[in-house]
Enzyme design. Structure first.
Site, short mmCIF file in Angstrom:
data_model
loop_
_atom_site.label_atom_id
_atom_site.label_comp_id
_atom_site.label_asym_id
_atom_site.label_seq_id
_atom_site.Cartn_x
_atom_site.Cartn_y
_atom_site.Cartn_z
N GLU A 91 4.02 -6.63 1.89
CA GLU A 91 3.58 -7.06 0.55
C GLU A 91 3.51 -5.88 -0.41
OE1 GLU A 91 -0.35 -8.43 1.52
OE2 GLU A 91 0.34 -10.35 2.31
N PRO A 92 4.60 -5.18 -0.65
CA PRO A 92 4.51 -4.04 -1.57
C PRO A 92 4.41 -4.48 -3.03
CG PRO A 92 6.78 -4.34 -0.85
CD PRO A 92 5.95 -5.38 -0.12
N GLY A 93 3.57 -3.83 -3.78
CA GLY A 93 3.46 -4.10 -5.22
C GLY A 93 3.80 -2.84 -6.00
N ARG A 94 2.92 -1.85 -5.84
CA ARG A 94 3.04 -0.61 -6.61
C ARG A 94 4.41 0.06 -6.46
NH1 ARG A 94 -1.35 2.72 -8.00
NH2 ARG A 94 -2.60 1.48 -6.56
N GLY A 113 0.76 -1.25 0.00
CA GLY A 113 0.00 0.00 0.00
C GLY A 113 0.78 1.28 0.00
N TYR A 153 0.03 -2.11 -12.22
CA TYR A 153 -1.39 -2.04 -12.60
C TYR A 153 -1.54 -1.46 -14.01
CZ TYR A 153 -1.47 -2.92 -7.63
OH TYR A 153 -1.22 -3.47 -6.40
N CYS A 161 -13.20 3.59 -28.96
CA CYS A 161 -14.46 4.29 -29.14
C CYS A 161 -15.18 4.49 -27.81
CB CYS A 161 -15.33 3.51 -30.12
SG CYS A 161 -14.48 3.29 -31.68
N GLU A 162 -14.59 5.25 -26.92
CA GLU A 162 -15.16 5.62 -25.63
C GLU A 162 -14.58 6.98 -25.27
OE1 GLU A 162 -16.50 3.42 -22.89
OE2 GLU A 162 -16.31 1.48 -23.87
N TYR A 185 -9.42 4.95 -12.38
CA TYR A 185 -9.15 5.57 -11.07
C TYR A 185 -8.93 7.08 -11.17
CZ TYR A 185 -7.55 0.72 -10.14
OH TYR A 185 -7.42 -0.65 -10.03
#
Ligand code: PLP
Length: 421
Positions: free
Chosen positions: A275-278, A239, A375, A346-347, A318
């Site tokens: 548990e770091p990811g980012r 986190g 991510y 097309c959005e 996000y």
């Protein structure tokens, strides 16, 4: 700090010019830096020096086998949330006793695979899950090491879609029910209750929510010990946020985070897991894209690029900000102008930035999205039948394609036609 810098006016990934990779693999693509990945892992490892600890990389942030192997080689454990991630960790050579299994919906089959292949611990998120782990362990004749994920009801002060530590979130068990749940777990013969797990959200930019949560974990540790549980491992989740812009206040550093862990939990004599990811992968990756058209609208100019929301969904999902820089450094003194930077999907949500100040760009110019390593590729899809884009890993002056771009035929032939057609 990362390893994506300009040299003589050209953006480099370590010692490789980004434009050279683009010429070899085509755009768009992701590129990762080995040195940055390893540096970020070591920052956490060093921050916990003095404590018995293991840094388990949360691979949902970026799970290419080459990235996993790069981190495993410097000693990382892995935090996994599915059978696929578990098998990725094993395939990258991570031993079972360095793999932690998190997630709210582990199936009996996933639990069986992990118990058979070796697991450091399951982070259990509910009583029904606890019962299933117990049953599978008994069926296999083994004891499953578990922690229980507690929800400390702390406001992580982050984007609602990535906050997980409030009582309204689906994660963990309410800390107020911990006593009863631990008593239930201790009575199950297939389980060894070894500790406590907490993870309150992602992209946290202050230490205060961590401090509140970890204080509650410290109190709970003492309480559960007094109730007879041998609490000896604390999994503190991931986190810690990363700087997505150069301009605003930087989030706390891993060393400050480590100091907080020592202050709040160091006296308990527990083994510490994080548990770091980012923070490990985010600033270790760029998304490189090419300008297709510069289109003048009524009141604004659009940069239409070949990357799109299916390649990098964070801005659409996000409201995330990514710094976007030209791969050729603008000459000093060039005046910037505002662009809306959009993809071809097309959005209207396929918009990366509005009124972003950039040095003037033209068709075929390359741009780099910074902080795209976490991510990014893992959340990509083939929406609009745009094949998944390649991933490239740089190591010093070498680079390698670590996931190739599928051909259009490969993409189409993944579907099959029923016989009645
Ligand atoms: C997502 C997640 C992480 C990683 O979070 P980051 O913000 O990427 O560090 C760690 N643990 C669990 C349980 C998660 O769900």
């Amino acid at each position: 700090m990362d390893h994506f810098l300009y040299r003589d006016g050209a953006l480099y990934a370590e010692d490789v010019p980004v434009a050279e990779i683009a010429a070899a693999v085509g755009t768009p693509f992701y590129v990762y830096s080995t040195a940055t990945l390893q540096r970020h892992f070591r920052l956490f490892d060093e921050a916990l020096e003095g404590l018995d600890h293991l840094v388990c990389y949360a691979m949902k942030a970026a799970s290419n086998q080459a990235i996993l192997k790069t981190l495993a080689q410097v000693g990382a454990g892995m935090d996994v949330v599915s059978q696929g991630e578990y098998l990725r960790a094993k395939a990258a050579g991570v031993p079972g006793d360095k793999i932690v299994f998190s997630g709210v919906g582990k199936t009996a089959e996933e639990i069986r695979v992990a118990l058979s292949g070796g697991i450091r611990q399951f982070n259990v998120e509910s009583e029904p899950e606890m019962d299933v782990i117990n049953a599978v362990a008994q069926e296999l004749g083994v004891i499953a090491p578990i922690t229980v994920r507690v929800n400390p009801d702390v406001d992580a002060k982050t984007h609602a879609k990535i906050a997980t530590g409030k009582s309204e979130n689906k994660f963990g068990i309410p800390i107020s029910r911990a006593s009863a749940v631990y008593a239930h777990a201790a009575a199950l013969p297939g389980l060894d209750v070894i500790g406590i797990d907490v993870h309150i959200g992602s992209q946290l930019t202050e230490l205060e929510p961590f401090e509140k949560a970890y204080q509650k974990v410290a109190e709970l540790t003492e309480q559960l010990r007094s109730e007879g549980h041998n609490i000896r491992r604390l999994d503190l989740g991931g986190g810690l946020g990363i700087p997505y812009t150069r301009s605003n206040d930087a989030p706390p550093l891993p060393v400050e985070y480590g100091a907080l862990i020592k202050k709040t939990l160091g006296h308990l004599g527990c083994e510490i897991e994080i548990e770091p990811g980012r923070l490990i992968a985010g600033n270790a990756g760029l998304l490189i894209s090419k300008v297709i058209y510069v289109k003048s609208g009524e009141d604004r100019d659009f940069l239409i690029i070949d990357g799109a929301m299916n390649d990098l969904i964070r801005p659409a999902m996000y409201e995330a900000h990514h710094d976007i820089v030209p791969v050729t450094e603008p000459a000093a003194g060039v005046e910037s102008q505002p662009y809306d930077i959009v993809g071809p999907v097309c959005e209207s949500g396929d918009t990366f930035a509005k009124q972003r100040e950039m040095a003037p760009l033209a068709a075929d110019d390359l741009i780099a999205f910074r902080s795209a390593g976490a991510y990014g590729a893992v959340m990509a899809s083939e929406y609009n039948s745009r094949p998944l884009i390649p991933e490239v890993l740089v190591h010093g002056d070498q680079f390698a394609v670590i996931r190739a771009r599928p051909s259009f035929d490969e993409m189409i032939n993944r579907d099959s036609i029923p016989e009645w057609l």
